[in-house]
Design an enzyme around this catalytic site. Structure first.
Site, mmCIF file in Angstrom:
data_model
loop_
_atom_site.group_PDB
_atom_site.id
_atom_site.type_symbol
_atom_site.label_atom_id
_atom_site.label_comp_id
_atom_site.label_asym_id
_atom_site.label_seq_id
_atom_site.Cartn_x
_atom_site.Cartn_y
_atom_site.Cartn_z
ATOM 1 N N TRP A 77 0.832 -1.209 0.000
ATOM 2 C CA TRP A 77 0.000 0.000 0.000
ATOM 3 C C TRP A 77 0.864 1.256 0.000
ATOM 4 C CZ3 TRP A 77 -5.325 0.172 2.823
ATOM 5 C CH2 TRP A 77 -6.155 -0.819 2.291
ATOM 6 N N LYS A 174 -9.777 -2.102 6.262
ATOM 7 C CA LYS A 174 -10.334 -3.426 5.993
ATOM 8 C C LYS A 174 -11.258 -3.843 7.124
ATOM 9 C CE LYS A 174 -7.410 -6.892 5.958
ATOM 10 N NZ LYS A 174 -6.354 -7.715 5.354
#
Length: 222
Positions: A77, A174
């Site tokens: 990421w 998430k």
């Protein structure tokens, strides 16, 4: 090559000490187009494409000047942020060791440690434009317990975002199947103008993971 892009010839022979489930996982990895693309483009994991797809939809990264990556390992990421916002200050944290990434400050420590938020804030040098979390608790095999443990991390990440985001900033994290718990959803809706759930194409269909995307931070009102 099949129509799905899977190469039928790439099957993994079951080693004597390898379980059937680990063999299936390895075979899936070998035939996963996202895994192949990640290797070709220099990303450390296929998870990079989840963020790329979320950014394509929500416009999270471009223009960001300060970014926090919670649960940074293995670093995919932050690699995406470095590519799309090369001048941004990026700070990451993970309990696991993370190989260095040029231009990224990385702390190897537990995000739930009392000292972690202050360390991140100091390294960031100002309010964040984006707080992103791909964290998940280690599973114990009990569905309800695993869900509670992971959502505890998400809630901690959300509070960190509320306390450190600049006005107009964004938070992406998430979550597991079922989406965001009511208390957390109330927190996000109180502080952000837009709160949505998304499952990017790179997230495997059989996976229980979803992502909550909160944008246009209103600022703290307490």
């Amino acid at each position: 090559m099949s129509r799905s892009g899977r190469d039928p010839s790439k099957r993994v022979r079951t080693a004597k000490k390898r379980t059937a489930s680990s063999t299936r996982w390895l075979e899936r990895q070998l035939n996963d187009p996202y895994v192949k693309q990640a290797k070709a483009e220099g990303y450390r994991s296929r998870a990079a494409y989840k963020l790329i797809e979320l950014d394509d939809r929500f416009g999270l990264i471009r223009g960001a000047t300060r970014v926090v990556d919670l649960g940074i390992t293995p670093g995919g990421w932050s690699q995406v942020v470095r590519k799309l916002a090369p001048k941004a200050t990026i700070v990451g944290i993970d309990l696991l060791e993370t190989e260095p990434i040029e231009g990224v400050t990385i702390f190897q420590m537990d995000f739930m440690d009392d000292a972690a938020p202050a360390a991140l804030e100091e390294a960031l040098g100002g309010p964040a434009d984006l707080v992103m979390s791909d964290m998940a608790a280690n599973t114990v095999g009990h569905k309800q317990t695993d869900h509670l443990r992971t959502m505890g991390l998400v809630e901690a990440a959300a509070w960190f975002a509320v306390e450190n985001l600049a006005e107009g900033g964004a938070f992406v994290a998430k979550v597991l199947a079922g989406g965001t718990d009511d208390d957390l959803l109330k927190l996000l809706k109180k502080h952000f103008k837009s709160v949505k759930h998304a499952k990017p194409p790179a997230s495997r269909k059989g996976s229980s993971e979803w992502y909550v995307v909160a944008q246009k931070f209103k600022g703290r009102s307490d």
